[in-house]
Scaffold this active site. Structure first.
Site, PDB file in Angstrom:
ATOM      1  N   ASP A 157      -3.585   7.554  -9.175  1.00  0.00           N
ATOM      2  CA  ASP A 157      -2.412   8.139  -9.673  1.00  0.00           C
ATOM      3  C   ASP A 157      -1.784   8.876  -8.440  1.00  0.00           C
ATOM      4  O   ASP A 157      -2.282   9.970  -8.226  1.00  0.00           O
ATOM      5  CB  ASP A 157      -2.843   9.048 -10.960  1.00  0.00           C
ATOM      6  CG  ASP A 157      -1.592   9.443 -11.548  1.00  0.00           C
ATOM      7  OD1 ASP A 157      -0.534   8.976 -11.374  1.00  0.00           O
ATOM      8  OD2 ASP A 157      -2.014  10.165 -12.823  1.00  0.00           O
ATOM      9  N   ASP A 158      -0.444   8.262  -8.176  1.00  0.00           N
ATOM     10  CA  ASP A 158       0.352   9.098  -7.074  1.00  0.00           C
ATOM     11  C   ASP A 158      -0.452   9.023  -5.656  1.00  0.00           C
ATOM     12  O   ASP A 158      -0.118   9.871  -4.778  1.00  0.00           O
ATOM     13  CB  ASP A 158       0.727  10.373  -7.383  1.00  0.00           C
ATOM     14  CG  ASP A 158       1.450  10.504  -8.302  1.00  0.00           C
ATOM     15  OD1 ASP A 158       2.167   9.616  -8.902  1.00  0.00           O
ATOM     16  OD2 ASP A 158       1.780  11.625  -8.828  1.00  0.00           O
ATOM     17  N   CYS A 170       5.034   6.881 -12.540  1.00  0.00           N
ATOM     18  CA  CYS A 170       3.653   6.402 -13.125  1.00  0.00           C
ATOM     19  C   CYS A 170       3.944   5.508 -14.431  1.00  0.00           C
ATOM     20  O   CYS A 170       3.333   4.438 -14.503  1.00  0.00           O
ATOM     21  CB  CYS A 170       3.022   7.685 -13.738  1.00  0.00           C
ATOM     22  SG  CYS A 170       2.507   8.871 -12.382  1.00  0.00           S
ATOM     23  N   ASP A 190      -0.558   3.576  -8.387  1.00  0.00           N
ATOM     24  CA  ASP A 190       0.669   3.123  -9.180  1.00  0.00           C
ATOM     25  C   ASP A 190       2.072   3.434  -8.537  1.00  0.00           C
ATOM     26  O   ASP A 190       3.002   2.713  -8.693  1.00  0.00           O
ATOM     27  CB  ASP A 190       0.589   4.133 -10.626  1.00  0.00           C
ATOM     28  CG  ASP A 190       0.459   5.526 -10.527  1.00  0.00           C
ATOM     29  OD1 ASP A 190       0.521   6.082  -9.247  1.00  0.00           O
ATOM     30  OD2 ASP A 190       0.482   6.148 -11.453  1.00  0.00           O
ATOM     31  N   ASN A 191       1.679   4.599  -7.451  1.00  0.00           N
ATOM     32  CA  ASN A 191       3.183   4.609  -6.907  1.00  0.00           C
ATOM     33  C   ASN A 191       2.959   5.570  -5.367  1.00  0.00           C
ATOM     34  O   ASN A 191       1.451   6.121  -5.439  1.00  0.00           O
ATOM     35  CB  ASN A 191       4.505   5.280  -7.362  1.00  0.00           C
ATOM     36  CG  ASN A 191       3.910   6.595  -8.304  1.00  0.00           C
ATOM     37  OD1 ASN A 191       4.025   6.386  -9.512  1.00  0.00           O
ATOM     38  ND2 ASN A 191       3.648   7.658  -7.702  1.00  0.00           N
TER      39      ASN A 191
END
Ligand SMILES: *[C@@H]1O[C@H](CO)[C@@H](O)[C@H](O)[C@H]1NC(C)=O
Ligand SMILES: *[C@@H]1O[C@H](CO)[C@@H](O)[C@H](O)[C@H]1NC(C)=O
Ligand SMILES: *[C@@H]1O[C@H](CO)[C@@H](O)[C@H](O)[C@H]1NC(C)=O
Ligand SMILES: *[C@@H]1O[C@H](CO)[C@@H](O)[C@H](O)[C@H]1NC(C)=O
Ligand SMILES: *[C@@H]1O[C@H](CO)[C@@H](O)[C@H](O)[C@H]1NC(C)=O
Ligand SMILES: *[C@@H]1O[C@H](CO)[C@@H](O)[C@H](O)[C@H]1NC(C)=O
Length: 505
Positions: free
Chosen positions: A38-39, A74, A308-309
Site C-alpha cells: 500500500d503506497d 489506492c 498500488d501506487n
C-alpha cells in the site's frame, strides 16, 4: 506397518489423480501468488529495505523498471488491478463510497468481472488476505457479510490500512483485533494465514493467493524488533526535492517552498517509519517462498510483487502523499518470478497495473476476449519462450481529485475544495487536481503530456529524456503540432475500451 488393500487402492488412486491433473495443468495452470503493498514507491528508494524480496523474486526472475499505475490513488488503482480496466471503465473515481469505492454499483458491476472470478471458474483454489478496497466492509457497502465472488478464503480488512485495532471479514464473519504484536500484527497475520492455506490446499487444483499488507501506509506501526532500524536514514534530497513548482498547475504553486522545518522533520520521520514497516513484508515474502519450496510448488508458481501506487516525501515541496501525475507517484515496484522467466532480468518495457489481471489470466489459460480488459498480458515480455507479443508505446494516466466540501478544520483560511492539508496546511489534493496524461515510453521518446480539468485548462509537458525529474514544464517550447497530436491521442484514450485501448494511434 502393513497397508490394507483398501488403503493401498486409495493411495494409488490419489497418486494417479495427482499425476494426471498435474499433467493436464502442466501446459498452463501454474499457481499464482500476487503481493500488493500500500503506497510503496519505486523512485525514492521504496525497495531498498526489501533485500530478501529483491533476492527471492527479482534476482530469481524479472525486475520491471518501467512499471506504472494508471491512477495514483489506492481505491481506483486496486479496482484497476482487479478488473484490468482504466478508471473510466470501472468507474471507481476516488476513495469514497460516492466515488464508487467498494460501492453497491461496483459490487453489481465491475466486481463481478474481476479476474479472481475467472480463476475460480477454472477451479483455482483462491485466497485473499489484507486490505481490499478502502470502503470494504462499511455498512453502506454491504457490510462484513459481503464476500466478493471468486474467493474461497477471504480475510479482508474493513476500511483502510491498519496494523492493529482493526476488524476483518473472516469469510463474512466479523473478527476483531487488538494491539498485541503476536496475535494481531496484520502483516504477520496475513503471512500466517496464507501459510496455513497452503498447508491445507488440495493437490488436485492450482492455487491463487492475493496478499495485500498495510505497509508502508500510515499509521506506520512497525514490528517491535524493527522499531530502532534506520535511525540515521532521511528522505533523499535529490531530484525535485523541495523545488518550487512555479511552472506547474495551480495546486503545485501553493506549497511553502522551501519547506518549513516542521515539514522536513515530519517527512523524514515518515520515510523511516515506512521503511520499518516494509521489513515485515520482506519477512512475509521470505516465508511464502520458503513454504512454496517446502511443498515443492515453487517451480510451478508465479510470484508477483507490486504496489498500488507510488509516493513522495518532499518532492516539489509537497511533504507526503501520492495523487500527482509525476513519476514518483505513478511508478511502482514490479518483480516477478515463475516458470519460463529467466533469472536476473531487468526489463524496460512499460507495464501497467491494468496488465496484471490479463497476465494472470494468460498464465491460467483463460480466453481473454471474454474478460473485456483494457490492459494486456506481459507474459511474452518476461517469458518470451512461452508467448509472442510486443510492448506498448504509450498509455493513459487518469485521476479525479479529491476535496472537502468545507475547509479543512485545521486550516480554515484555505476554504473548501482542498484535501490532505498536512503538515503546515500544505494541501496535496483538490477537486480540480483532476487530470489525464499520455505517457509515451517507446525506447526513443520518453514524454508526458497532461491536461487538467481546472479553470485554466492547464497543460504540462515533460521531456523525461532531458529532464528526468520533471523540473521544467516545456509546454510553451514544443512544436504546437506535437501538442495537437497528443491532445487527439488523449481524447481517444480517455474513451477507449477493451482491445480498443491497445489500438489507439
Ligand atoms: C459509479 O458506478 C456506476 C455504475 O457503474 C455509474 O453509473 C456511476 O456513474 C459511477 N459513479 C461515479 C461517481 O463515477
Ligand atoms: C488500540 O486501541 C486501544 C484502545 O482504544 C488503545 O489504547 C491503543 O493505543 C491502540 N493501539 C494502537 C497501536 O493504536
Ligand atoms: C504468526 O506465526 C508465528 C509462528 O507461529 C507466531 O509466533 C506469531 O505470533 C504469529 N503472528 C500472528 C499475528 O498471528
Ligand atoms: C531549520 O533547521 C536548520 C537545519 O537543522 C537550522 O539551521 C535552522 O536554523 C532551522 N530553522 C528554524 C526556523 O528553526
Ligand atoms: C520442480 O521441482 C521438482 C523438485 O522439487 C522436480 O521434481 C520437478 O521436475 C520440477 N519441475 C519443473 C517443471 O521444473
Ligand atoms: C468522490 O467522488 C464523488 C463523486 O464524484 C464525490 O461526490 C465525492 O465528493 C468525492 N470524494 C472526495 C473525498 O472528493
Amino acid at each position: 506397518m502393513m497397508m490394507s488393500g483398501t488403503v493401498r487402492a486409495v493411495v494409488a488412486l490419489v497418486a494417479l489423480l495427482t499425476c494426471c491433473v498435474r499433467r493436464v495443468h502442466s501446459g498452463g495452470a501454474s499457481n499464482i501468488l500476487l503481493i500488493v503493498t500500500d503506497d510503496q514507491d519505486l523512485q525514492l528508494g521504496g525497495m531498498t529495505p526489501m533485500k530478501k524480496t529483491q533476492l527471492l523474486i527479482g534476482d530469481s526472475g524479472a525486475t520491471f523498471v518501467n512499471s506504472f499505475t494508471v491512477t495514483p490513488l489506492c481505491c481506483p488503482s486496486r479496482s484497476s488491478i482487479l478488473t484490468g480496466r482504466y478508471p473510466h471503465n470501472h468507474q471507481v473515481r476516488n476513495n469514497s463510497l460516492a466515488g464508487n469505492c467498494s460501492s453497491l454499483p461496483w459490487q453489481s458491476g465491475a466486481e463481478l468481472d474481476a479476474f479472481p472470478v475467472y480463476l475460480s471458474k477454472l477451479q483455482y483454489q483462491t485466497f485473499f488476505a489484507g486490505k481490499y478496497l478502502n470502503q470494504y466492509g462499511e455498512r453502506e457497502a454491504g457490510g462484513i457479510g459481503h464476500v466478493p465472488p471468486g474467493w474461497d478464503q477471504w480475510h479482508a480488512l474493513v476500511g483502510n490500512s491498519q496494523y492493529y485495532n482493526y476488524t476483518l471479514s473472516n469469510n463474512g464473519q466479523e473478527e476483531k483485533h487488538g494491539d498485541i504484536y503476536n496475535d494481531d500484527y496484520l502483516t504477520d497475520l496475513i503471512a500466517n494465514r496464507s501459510l496455513h492455506f497452503l498447508d491445507n490446499r488440495s493437490p488436485l487444483h492450482p492455487f491463487f493467493l492475493m496478499l495485500a499488507p498495510p505497509a508502508p501506509h500510515f499509521p506506520w506501526n512497525s514490528a517491535p524488533q524493527y522499531q530502532k532500524h534506520f535511525e540515521d536514514v532521511k528522505a533523499p534530497r535529490d531530484g525535485s526535492f523541495d523545488k518550487a513548482g512555479k511552472d506547474k498547475h495551480w495546486l503545485l504553486r501553493q506549497p511553502i517552498s522551501p519547506m518549513l522545518n516542521t515539514s522536513l522533520t515530519f517527512l523524514d520521520d515518515a520515510y523511516r517509519k515506512r521503511w520499518r514497516t516494509l521489513l515485515s513484508v520482506d519477512d512475509l515474502v521470505e516465508k511464502l517462498v520458503k513454504k512454496l519450496e517446502d511443498i515443492k510448488e515453487l517451480n510451478n508458481t508465479y510470484v508477483f510483487f507490486t504496489s498500488d501506487n507510488g509516493y513522495h516525501t518532499g518532492q516539489f515541496s509537497l511533504p507526503i502523499d501520492k495523487r500527482q501525475l509525476y513519476e514518483f507517484d505513478i511508478r511502482t515496484p514490479l518483480l516477478v518470478r515463475g516458470p519460463g522467466i529467466k533469472p536476473k532480468q531487468t526489463l524496460k518495457a512499460p507495464v501497467l497495473n491494468i496488465d496484471l489481471a490479463p497476465t494472470i489470466l494468460d498464465i491460467a489459460g483463460v480466453n481473454m476476449s471474454a474478460a473485456n480488459m483494457d490492459g494486456q498480458s506481459f507474459l511474452s515480455i518476461m517469458a518470451p519462450s512461452m508467448r509472442n507479443g510486443s510492448a506498448r508505446a504509450f498509455f493513459l494516466v487518469e485521476y479525479t481529485g479529491e476535496g472537502l466540501t468545507s475547509a479543512e478544520p485545521a486550516c480554515p483560511k484555505l476554504g473548501p475544495g482542498l484535501s490532505q492539508c498536512f503538515p503546515d496546511c500544505v494541501c496535496e489534493d483538490a477537486f480540480n487536481n483532476t487530470y489525464a496524461c499520455v505517457r509515451t515510453l517507446d525506447g526513443q521518446e520518453d514524454l508526458q503530456y497532461c491536461e487538467f480539468a481546472d479553470s485554466e485548462s492547464f497543460v504540462e509537458v515533460y521531456n523525461l529524456t532531458a529532464d528526468p525529474h520533471q523540473l521544467e514544464n516545456v509546454v510553451k517550447k514544443v512544436d504546437p503540432n506535437m501538442l495537437q497530436t497528443m491532445n487527439q491521442r488523449l481524447i481517444k484514450l480517455q474513451s477507449c475500451q477493451g482491445v480498443g485501448c491497445r489500438s489507439v494511434t
